[in-house]
Design a protein around this motif. Structure first.
Motif, mmCIF file in Angstrom:
data_model
loop_
_atom_site.group_PDB
_atom_site.id
_atom_site.type_symbol
_atom_site.label_atom_id
_atom_site.label_comp_id
_atom_site.label_asym_id
_atom_site.label_seq_id
_atom_site.Cartn_x
_atom_site.Cartn_y
_atom_site.Cartn_z
ATOM 1 N N ALA A 36 0.844 -1.203 0.000
ATOM 2 C CA ALA A 36 0.000 0.000 0.000
ATOM 3 C C ALA A 36 0.880 1.254 0.000
ATOM 4 O O ALA A 36 1.886 1.324 0.711
ATOM 5 N N HIS A 37 0.490 2.213 -0.784
ATOM 6 C CA HIS A 37 1.202 3.500 -0.919
ATOM 7 C C HIS A 37 2.649 3.334 -1.381
ATOM 8 O O HIS A 37 3.522 4.118 -1.008
ATOM 9 N N GLU A 38 2.873 2.304 -2.190
ATOM 10 C CA GLU A 38 4.197 2.103 -2.806
ATOM 11 C C GLU A 38 4.031 1.953 -4.325
ATOM 12 O O GLU A 38 2.962 1.571 -4.809
ATOM 13 N N VAL A 39 5.122 2.202 -5.017
ATOM 14 C CA VAL A 39 5.106 2.197 -6.485
ATOM 15 C C VAL A 39 6.307 1.396 -6.967
ATOM 16 O O VAL A 39 7.429 1.612 -6.489
ATOM 17 N N ARG A 40 6.069 0.463 -7.894
ATOM 18 C CA ARG A 40 7.210 -0.243 -8.504
ATOM 19 C C ARG A 40 7.485 0.408 -9.860
ATOM 20 O O ARG A 40 6.584 0.579 -10.680
ATOM 21 N N ILE A 41 8.763 0.731 -10.059
ATOM 22 C CA ILE A 41 9.173 1.483 -11.259
ATOM 23 C C ILE A 41 10.186 0.657 -12.035
ATOM 24 O O ILE A 41 11.120 0.101 -11.435
ATOM 25 N N GLU A 42 10.025 0.633 -13.363
ATOM 26 C CA GLU A 42 11.116 0.128 -14.193
ATOM 27 C C GLU A 42 12.066 1.308 -14.388
ATOM 28 O O GLU A 42 11.693 2.318 -15.007
ATOM 29 N N ILE A 43 13.256 1.234 -13.831
ATOM 30 C CA ILE A 43 14.239 2.313 -14.011
ATOM 31 C C ILE A 43 14.863 2.124 -15.399
ATOM 32 O O ILE A 43 15.414 1.060 -15.696
ATOM 33 N N VAL A 44 14.761 3.134 -16.217
ATOM 34 C CA VAL A 44 15.277 3.024 -17.593
ATOM 35 C C VAL A 44 16.668 3.663 -17.693
ATOM 36 O O VAL A 44 17.552 3.122 -18.355
ATOM 37 N N TYR A 45 16.845 4.780 -17.036
ATOM 38 C CA TYR A 45 18.172 5.420 -17.007
ATOM 39 C C TYR A 45 18.453 5.921 -15.596
ATOM 40 O O TYR A 45 17.540 6.370 -14.899
ATOM 41 N N THR A 46 19.713 5.859 -15.213
ATOM 42 C CA THR A 46 20.122 6.477 -13.950
ATOM 43 C C THR A 46 21.456 7.189 -14.139
ATOM 44 O O THR A 46 22.330 6.708 -14.873
ATOM 45 N N GLY A 47 21.581 8.310 -13.470
ATOM 46 C CA GLY A 47 22.887 8.959 -13.391
ATOM 47 C C GLY A 47 23.657 8.342 -12.232
ATOM 48 O O GLY A 47 23.102 7.587 -11.413
ATOM 49 N N VAL A 48 24.952 8.617 -12.183
ATOM 50 C CA VAL A 48 25.776 8.210 -11.037
ATOM 51 C C VAL A 48 26.264 9.506 -10.397
ATOM 52 O O VAL A 48 26.844 10.354 -11.075
ATOM 53 N N CYS A 49 25.981 9.661 -9.106
ATOM 54 C CA CYS A 49 26.310 10.903 -8.395
ATOM 55 C C CYS A 49 27.434 10.619 -7.401
ATOM 56 O O CYS A 49 27.607 9.487 -6.949
ATOM 57 N N HIS A 50 28.160 11.658 -7.028
ATOM 58 C CA HIS A 50 29.240 11.459 -6.063
ATOM 59 C C HIS A 50 28.744 10.930 -4.719
ATOM 60 O O HIS A 50 29.502 10.292 -3.992
ATOM 61 N N THR A 51 27.485 11.187 -4.425
ATOM 62 C CA THR A 51 26.952 10.686 -3.161
ATOM 63 C C THR A 51 26.852 9.154 -3.188
ATOM 64 O O THR A 51 27.006 8.507 -2.142
ATOM 65 N N ASP A 52 26.627 8.554 -4.357
ATOM 66 C CA ASP A 52 26.645 7.082 -4.455
ATOM 67 C C ASP A 52 28.049 6.567 -4.118
ATOM 68 O O ASP A 52 28.202 5.581 -3.388
ATOM 69 N N ALA A 53 29.066 7.258 -4.662
ATOM 70 C CA ALA A 53 30.456 6.837 -4.401
ATOM 71 C C ALA A 53 30.810 7.061 -2.927
ATOM 72 O O ALA A 53 31.529 6.261 -2.317
ATOM 73 N N TYR A 54 30.285 8.127 -2.376
ATOM 74 C CA TYR A 54 30.531 8.458 -0.960
ATOM 75 C C TYR A 54 29.991 7.345 -0.053
ATOM 76 O O TYR A 54 30.694 6.855 0.842
ATOM 77 N N THR A 55 28.768 6.911 -0.320
ATOM 78 C CA THR A 55 28.187 5.844 0.522
ATOM 79 C C THR A 55 28.914 4.529 0.263
ATOM 80 O O THR A 55 29.235 3.795 1.205
ATOM 81 N N LEU A 56 29.233 4.250 -0.989
ATOM 82 C CA LEU A 56 29.962 3.017 -1.300
ATOM 83 C C LEU A 56 31.331 2.993 -0.613
ATOM 84 O O LEU A 56 31.814 1.932 -0.205
ATOM 85 N N SER A 57 31.927 4.165 -0.435
ATOM 86 C CA SER A 57 33.270 4.224 0.175
ATOM 87 C C SER A 57 33.266 3.794 1.646
ATOM 88 O O SER A 57 34.307 3.488 2.211
ATOM 89 N N GLY A 58 32.067 3.838 2.268
ATOM 90 C CA GLY A 58 31.991 3.482 3.681
ATOM 91 C C GLY A 58 32.070 4.705 4.600
ATOM 92 O O GLY A 58 32.041 4.567 5.820
ATOM 93 N N LYS A 59 32.123 5.915 4.001
ATOM 94 C CA LYS A 59 32.256 7.113 4.847
ATOM 95 C C LYS A 59 30.923 7.747 5.239
ATOM 96 O O LYS A 59 30.893 8.774 5.920
#
Ligand SMILES: NC(=O)c1ccc[n+]([C@@H]2O[C@H](COP(=O)([O-])OP(=O)(O)OC[C@H]3O[C@@H](n4cnc5c(N)ncnc54)[C@H](O)[C@@H]3O)[C@@H](O)[C@H]2O)c1
Ligand SMILES: N[C@@H](CCC(=O)N[C@@H](CSCO)C(=O)NCC(=O)O)C(=O)O
Ligand SMILES: [Zn+2]
Ligand SMILES: [Zn+2]
Length: 382
Positions: A36-59
């Motif tokens: 309920a109150h959720e949406v499933r999306i087919e993601i067609v394109y995504t950018g890669v942001c420095h915040t993704d790398a920041y979280t992946l780094s473990g910091k």
């Protein structure tokens, strides 16, 4: 796809971050149907942001693993859970890491774009009911920033998604899910840069160049790009900057001193788009006494802190910050898409690299190279 898959678990490919500091791994994952109150999306394109790398780094103090990262995505609604009224199957959408419920204390304040409704569970990497919709090899995977766009299918809260025109190309509109909106909004909404202002932008990546674009829109007179990479001078000028300074080439003079000289007493507005706390200090101290405002946009690692002499604030400089540029996604993002479609907002110009999903680790390498503004990942090419 939607006729057959609604209500069922979907198996698809996703880039999984099993642990901090390691490459992402392309896996088959199971994505449960939206509740309920959720949406499933087919993601067609995504950018890669420095915040993704920041979280992946473990910091990132909120970063936990295993997780499906990604928060700059556009796609198509595949199915919706009970009670969803704001989007429907087939809509083209952008995922929103800053949701907008319209009902909470934050949303009703008229003072911020931050929404409190699901922030606690979002920060823990789970859906609002405290569970995950992702599984891989029998293990639960965490969600990221309420969006997890590095999966071919993702599930988000209905308040974390906005429908946009299907005339807009998704390989461009994905970038409105973070970088461009963040910088542009910081200049136009958070700072509300005034006509004739002197502005300094520290860091000319996607976020900083978007600040430049917003400052141009609001009629700033002098827009100084500050970057340690000389290659960013041409990028700044392309977006309308009037000046460029490389702070490592000032012969021992501080960047704040240099900017104060260049602007007859200091900048009206400065923006940190680097995530470096030393730069944040310089950006504040480059502001004009009495009224200069400095906006922190960059994300700094756990344990990092900002400092300055309190006298800087006593004498009228203002230190502030924003997430997603201060933009309310559901109310304001469709307008930005329209601005893009009518050539009032540059988006295409930010895309320097493209990769298929199965080369997403190359997209991370691209992002870290000095010649990349944004790399867009095609999620259908795996
Ligand atoms: N607050 C938000 O909502 C939000 C949203 C998106 C991104 N971010 C953060 O904003 C920051 C910028 O993101 P981006 O994607 O534009 O990054 P980017 O790496 O593409 O750009 C950063 C730029 O800063 C320059 N730089 C690095 N050190 C510098 C220094 N000491 N002085 C001057 N310039 C320097 C780099 O050369 C680069 O051009 C990151 O910290 C990111 O995590 C915040
Ligand atoms: N979890 C991190 C916070 C990182 C952060 O500040 N994220 C920004 C968006 S960055 C997009 O690229 C944000 O939305 N902040 C507001 C919020 O998270 O509520 C940490 O703890 O350092
Ligand atoms: Zn981002
Ligand atoms: Zn809210």
């Amino acid at each position: 796809m939607s006729a057959n898959t609604a209500g069922k678990t979907i198996t698809c490919k996703a880039a999984v971050a099993w642990e901090a500091g390691k490459d992402l791994s392309i896996e088959e994952i199971e994505v449960e149907a939206p509740k309920a109150h959720e949406v499933r999306i087919e993601i067609v394109y995504t950018g890669v942001c420095h915040t993704d790398a920041y979280t992946l780094s473990g910091k990132d103090p909120e970063g936990a693993f295993p997780i499906v990262l990604g928060h700059e995505g556009a796609g198509i609604v595949e199915s919706v859970g009970e009670g969803v009224t704001n989007v429907k199957v087939g809509d083209n959408v952008v995922a929103l890491y800053t949701p907008e419920c319209g009902e909470c204390k934050f949303c009703k304040s008229g003072k911020t774009n931050l929404c409190g409704k699901i922030r606690a569970t979002q920060g823990k990497g789970v859906m609002p009911d405290s569970t995950s919709r992702f599984k891989c090899k029998g293990k639960e995977l965490l969600h990221f920033m309420g969006t997890s766009t590095f999966s071919q299918y993702t599930v988000v809260a209905d308040i974390s998604v906005v429908a946009i025109t299907d005339k807009a190309p998704m390989d461009r509109t994905c970038l409105l899910g973070c970088g461009i909106t963040t910088g542009y909004g910081a200049a136009v909404v958070t700072a509300n840069v005034e006509k004739g202002s002197n502005v300094a932008v520290f860091g000319a990546g996607c976020v900083g160049l978007s600040v430049v674009q917003g400052a141009v829109k609001n009629g700033a007179e002098k827009i100084i790009v500050v970057d340690v990479n000389d290659g960013k001078e041409a990028w700044g000028k392309k977006f309308g900057a009037t000046d460029f300074v490389n702070p490592t080439k000032l012969g021992g003079k501080s960047i704040q001193e240099h900017l104060v000289e260049m602007t007859d007493g200091g900048c009206d507005y400065t923006f940190d788009c680097t995530g470096n706390v030393g730069v944040m200090r310089a950006a504040l101290e480059a502001c004009h006494k009495g009224w200069g405002q400095s906006v922190v946009i960059g994300v700094a690692a756990a344990g990092q802190e900002i400092s300055t002499r309190p006298f800087q604030l006593v004498t009228g400089r203002v230190w502030k910050g924003c997430a997603f540029g201060g933009i309310k996604g559901r109310s304001q993002l469709p307008g930005l898409v329209d601005d893009y479609m009518t050539n009032k907002l540059k988006v295409d110009e930010f895309i320097t690299h493209r990769q298929p999903l199965n080369k997403i680790n190359t997209a991370f390498q691209d992002m870290k190279a000095g010649d990349c503004i944004r790399c867009v990942v095609n999620m259908r090419e795996a």
